[in-house]
Design an enzyme around this catalytic site. Sequence first.
Site, PDB file in Angstrom:
ATOM      1  N   GLU A  88      19.337  31.529   3.175  1.00  0.00           N
ATOM      2  CA  GLU A  88      19.127  30.855   1.467  1.00  0.00           C
ATOM      3  C   GLU A  88      18.068  31.253   0.915  1.00  0.00           C
ATOM      4  O   GLU A  88      17.582  31.610  -0.582  1.00  0.00           O
ATOM      5  CB  GLU A  88      19.916  29.546   0.942  1.00  0.00           C
ATOM      6  CG  GLU A  88      20.209  29.531   0.068  1.00  0.00           C
ATOM      7  CD  GLU A  88      20.843  28.027  -0.102  1.00  0.00           C
ATOM      8  OE1 GLU A  88      20.679  27.934  -0.799  1.00  0.00           O
ATOM      9  OE2 GLU A  88      21.448  28.066   0.882  1.00  0.00           O
ATOM     10  N   ASP A  89      17.160  30.529   1.315  1.00  0.00           N
ATOM     11  CA  ASP A  89      15.288  30.681   1.350  1.00  0.00           C
ATOM     12  C   ASP A  89      14.724  31.807   0.892  1.00  0.00           C
ATOM     13  O   ASP A  89      13.668  31.492   0.646  1.00  0.00           O
ATOM     14  CB  ASP A  89      14.971  28.665   1.375  1.00  0.00           C
ATOM     15  CG  ASP A  89      15.145  27.871   0.901  1.00  0.00           C
ATOM     16  OD1 ASP A  89      16.335  27.971   0.547  1.00  0.00           O
ATOM     17  OD2 ASP A  89      15.061  27.138   1.849  1.00  0.00           O
TER      18      ASP A  89
END
Length: 734
Positions: A88-89
């Site tokens: 996600e990051d």
Amino acid sequence: MIDPEEERKEILRHYRRLLKYAKPFLKDNDAKIIKKAFNTSLEAHKNMRRKSGEPYILHPLAVAQIAVEEIGLGTTSIVAALLHDVVEDTELETKDVEREFGSSVARIIEGLTKISGVFDYGTSQQAENFRKMLLTLSDDVRVILIKLADRLHNMRTLDSMARDKQLKIASETMYLYAPLAHRLGLYAIKSELEDLYLKYTDTDTYKEITNKIRQTKVARNKFIKDFVTPLEEELKRQGFDFEIKGRPKSIYSILKKIRKQNITFDEVYDLFAIRIILNVPLEIEKAACWSVYSIVTDFYQPNPDRLRDWVSTPRANGYESLHTTVMSRTGQWVEVQIRSQRMDDIAEKGYAAHWKYKTEGGHGQESGLEQWINKVRDMLEMNNSNALEFMDDFRKNLFVEEVFVFTPKGQLIILPDRATALDFAYEIHTQIGAQCIGAKVNQKLVPLSYRLHNGDQVEVLTSQKQRPSEEWLKFATTSRARSKIKEYLREDRKIKAEEGRNLVEKRLQQLEVEPTPSNLNRLFTFFHVPHPQEFYYRIAINKIDIKDIKEEIFDYSLVLERAKNEHFDQKSFDKEVQKIRGVTSDMLVIGENTAKIAYTIATCCNPIPGDDVFGFETETEGIIIHRTSCPKAVELMSNYGNRIVKAKWTDQYELVFLAGIRIKGTDRVGMVNDLTKVISNSLKVNMRSITLDSHDGIFDGKIMVFVNDTSHLEKLIQRLNRVNGVILVERFDS
């Protein structure tokens, strides 16, 4: 100044601690894989910090630690927990994770990534999220277990978040994650989540109870020692291999008891529980638990209403234990829990322990928890209502005790507590549910809404002519029954709308009006019905009379005339724009310049200046001010986070607020006079009402007063406490 060397050491400390806990179950290559995951995560998050300022990598390490130490998960989960934010990051994608760490880890991370995302304004982001999360149940339950570990660590480190974020995250936790932990049998995590929720939403109460528990610690330990000594001697004499633990109840459960039973802290009788854990082989567990029960009750008198036998029939989340409440020598009730080591593991670590015992050749039959997970799957597959509705149905089935009932042939059916005869019918078969007209419970006729009790034997009565109705939703409690009823009602609505459409088309033919889109729109506008389906449905059920469709509706000059006469309201237009944009001012300050803003004080929790509050934007009543500890707050913040407005009081206290005081004491002549004197004379407080009820020399009363703020109310409570004969004075939410 940040010392990089110190940080590096701290990160390694956490990493080594994780390996220490994982060591007992690591196989051939596991340590290498964990190291690789750790290094990947360390590299991916190297320039990131958490809100508290610490290196981001400490979060995935902590989540992995919780997964191992507190849930009892293995290598795959450790790797997934270490990598849970990487996709996600950062630049890494799921396919990279799959290539490096295999498909199981990739699938779990994909499940975790699915749960977060961007949502449209107006849908409840949290409910949608939760629904997605549950969909991953069918792939791998570890997704949810890691998500719970992630949430637990976020709650433990909530200090560094802004106040409104704290409230939103805490409320979400209470609304979804605590019930989910409960249902997955993770009692320790569920209790901690509830306590942390309380810590951030009602800090004063949390501190007060924590201090009281701390103050009573020495006395409590001595009491437990005295209570346990004779039991230990007898258990040793009879040759049991056992361990005894004494533990205080969680802060949240103490508060719940105080509020539910309207008692003080000192009156919570089972403030602590004694747990006796037996080390016995599986085949004699049940008999051993009952033998120990018999030893306990030889020494202490049991309360017959408080015996709970979850050894013979485990709860749906797999919890097994024998509970009894007995009277100690000092006149206090003590809860005693008796269970085997296996049962204790399952009670503490829930689903993960189930797995362990299953793979070690434990019970062959499907556990209650697996049945529940299968039910959730069915529910997700057949549920097509919106996310919020779904969420509501789902929660109803999360935080529940069970009721055990039987079919006429003696088959056991487990339903959620408060389930009705109608729920039972749907549990047997959808068709039987849809045609159910009532039931015979223990040979007596009862209606559909009859609430089932443990041990009821239920026979469903059906009729070919029966059809589900809107009314049924009032007493259907299981998600299965509710979603089937809603499904039928939706279908029925569709069919009726089709009939309505045919009637409208015939009517338009008679009037010689073309059914063009613009003509139909005029029709819907004229009757103030937003959706065509709804309009046709109302025609079909005669809510709108077909004869009211007349030629003049379609005459444009008459329509213009009517529009001129209708008042155009600028204020409602502005409100509409704001609603569509979903924009509100950042902070509402109550008391100064708020004449321009329509706000009202919530009647459910009656906040007064000094209370911790937030604003909730409604569509019709402007902003409503609630206390952050209000029972409704959790639901509002979880489901409508975008409508929450930060709010605080100003120092201008010209406003007065209604507050309730509950008062208890020994009755005597002149008591009412003394109380009212304190209220009206010493603090110039106006009273709205007073009710006192006296029984056997004890009075119990409620007084409604108008005060300026919390400190004004506190002073009043202190003074009332000094009145001769008064035992208890406390504020209550009217």
